[in-house]
Design an enzyme around this catalytic site. Structure first.
Site, PDB file in Angstrom:
ATOM      1  N   ASN A  17       0.986  -1.557   0.125  1.00 23.40           N
ATOM      2  CA  ASN A  17      -0.114  -0.053  -0.138  1.00 23.40           C
ATOM      3  C   ASN A  17       0.657   0.676   0.035  1.00 23.40           C
ATOM      4  OD1 ASN A  17      -3.275  -0.749   0.232  1.00 23.40           O
ATOM      5  ND2 ASN A  17      -2.224  -1.425   2.218  1.00 23.40           N
ATOM      6  N   ARG A  72       4.965   2.220  25.006  1.00 19.25           N
ATOM      7  CA  ARG A  72       3.863   2.293  23.913  1.00 19.25           C
ATOM      8  C   ARG A  72       4.082   4.496  24.311  1.00 19.25           C
ATOM      9  NH1 ARG A  72       0.927  -0.831  21.125  1.00 19.25           N
ATOM     10  NH2 ARG A  72       0.673  -2.381  22.449  1.00 19.25           N
ATOM     11  N   ILE A  99      -0.732  -1.001  18.183  1.00 18.97           N
ATOM     12  CA  ILE A  99      -1.226   0.133  18.643  1.00 18.97           C
ATOM     13  C   ILE A  99      -1.121   1.486  18.691  1.00 18.97           C
ATOM     14  CG2 ILE A  99      -3.266   0.612  19.986  1.00 18.97           C
ATOM     15  CD1 ILE A  99      -4.165  -2.734  19.879  1.00 18.97           C
ATOM     16  N   LEU A 100      -1.235   2.242  18.403  1.00 20.90           N
ATOM     17  CA  LEU A 100      -1.227   4.191  18.640  1.00 20.90           C
ATOM     18  C   LEU A 100      -1.865   3.627  19.874  1.00 20.90           C
ATOM     19  CD1 LEU A 100      -1.451   5.711  14.893  1.00 20.90           C
ATOM     20  CD2 LEU A 100       0.870   5.119  16.790  1.00 20.90           C
ATOM     21  N   ASN A 114      -6.279   5.269   8.151  1.00 22.07           N
ATOM     22  CA  ASN A 114      -5.376   4.119   8.097  1.00 22.07           C
ATOM     23  C   ASN A 114      -6.506   2.816   6.725  1.00 22.07           C
ATOM     24  OD1 ASN A 114      -4.457   1.314   8.482  1.00 22.07           O
ATOM     25  ND2 ASN A 114      -6.658   0.876   9.777  1.00 22.07           N
ATOM     26  N   HIS A 116      -7.987  -0.971   5.922  1.00 20.85           N
ATOM     27  CA  HIS A 116      -8.043  -2.320   6.158  1.00 20.85           C
ATOM     28  C   HIS A 116      -8.612  -3.241   5.428  1.00 20.85           C
ATOM     29  CE1 HIS A 116      -9.224  -4.578   9.779  1.00 20.85           C
ATOM     30  NE2 HIS A 116     -10.354  -5.303   9.412  1.00 20.85           N
ATOM     31  N   GLU A 149      -8.615   6.358  18.968  1.00 18.45           N
ATOM     32  CA  GLU A 149      -7.725   5.706  19.531  1.00 18.45           C
ATOM     33  C   GLU A 149      -8.380   4.046  19.753  1.00 18.45           C
ATOM     34  OE1 GLU A 149      -8.315   5.332  24.576  1.00 18.45           O
ATOM     35  OE2 GLU A 149      -9.205   6.998  23.689  1.00 18.45           O
ATOM     36  N   ASP A 152      -9.147  -0.413  13.995  1.00 21.35           N
ATOM     37  CA  ASP A 152     -10.105  -0.514  13.061  1.00 21.35           C
ATOM     38  C   ASP A 152     -11.475   0.479  13.186  1.00 21.35           C
ATOM     39  OD1 ASP A 152      -8.071  -1.700  12.043  1.00 21.35           O
ATOM     40  OD2 ASP A 152      -8.635  -3.416  12.791  1.00 21.35           O
ATOM     41  N   GLU A 181      -7.497  -2.201  -2.385  1.00 26.17           N
ATOM     42  CA  GLU A 181      -6.774  -1.700  -1.561  1.00 26.17           C
ATOM     43  C   GLU A 181      -5.707  -0.627  -2.492  1.00 26.17           C
ATOM     44  OE1 GLU A 181      -4.766  -3.024   1.810  1.00 26.17           O
ATOM     45  OE2 GLU A 181      -6.676  -4.492   1.395  1.00 26.17           O
TER      46      GLU A 181
END
Ligand code: GRF
Length: 200
Positions: A17, A72, A99-100, A114, A116, A149, A152, A181
């Site tokens: 991508n 993190r 995961i942010l 993003n 998916h 947060e 997805d 995509e």
């Protein structure tokens, strides 16, 4: 903001991508330019294409950070610093398998997108293609969305639907989805970049 939106792409692996985004941005009239690729894995295949295109790359290995909230945050702060240093306007996640933190996402509200491999909100998570197959649905697809947060989640920007054939397996279905995509992610980047440029 200059006449092009400055984009950072975050990857973890293959980077197909990312490649589609780079190719789109190489078109002279495209309203965005890829200014930075960040990978959380040193051996991410996508880094090769980024270098071939003379795009600055930065590796921040997530394996060196603990998986708790502190680790993190430490990792995300390094990523954030790179984004600030390169004057990035928009972040594209492209197969970024981490995961942010809430802190990171809130500091970049509406500035992270993003892709998916399912028609969200169906089949969230890392096994979206397999989960759709197992569920026996006849239509699946891919989705671009703003990142919040929650994983997805976040406002949907574009979707493309794909029919699942009776003889489809994980490999064939993933392949069909990926083709779509590579269409909708550049289209999404175009759309969002035009909006960002017009709002300033
Ligand atoms: C894609 O299927 C994307 O939807 C998901 O992770 C995969 C990344 O593939 N988030 P690639 O690294 O872009 O080839």
């Amino acid at each position: 903001m200059a006449n092009k939106v400055r984009v950072a792409v975050l990857i973890s692996g293959r980077g197909s991508n990312m490649r589609a985004l780079i190719d789109a941005c190489n078109e002279p009239d495209f309203p965005a330019q890829i200014c930075l690729i960040i990978s959380n894995k040193a051996d991410a295949e996508g880094l090769i294409y980024a270098k071939e295109n003379q795009i600055p790359t930065k590796i921040i290995e997530s394996k060196n950070f603990s998986k708790d909230e502190n680790g993190r945050m430490e990792f995300d702060k390094l990523v954030f610093q790179e984004i600030v240093n390169h004057k990035i306007d928009l972040v594209c996640l492209a197969g970024f398998m981490r995961i942010l933190s809430k802190w990171f996402v809130e500091n970049l509200t509406n500035k992270i997108i993003n892709i998916h491999p399912s028609l969200l909100p169906s089949f969230k998570g890392a096994n979206a293609v397999l989960d759709a197959l197992k569920a026996g649905v006849k239509i699946t697809g891919c989705t671009t969305h703003f990142v919040t947060e929650k994983m997805d989640d976040g406002p949907i920007i574009m979707q493309s639907a794909i029919e699942i054939d009776v003889d489809d397996n994980l490999e064939s279905l993933a392949k069909k989805i990926l083709v779509q995509e590579h269409k909708i992610y550049p289209q999404t980047l175009y759309l969002i970049s035009k909006k960002l440029l017009n709002s300033l």
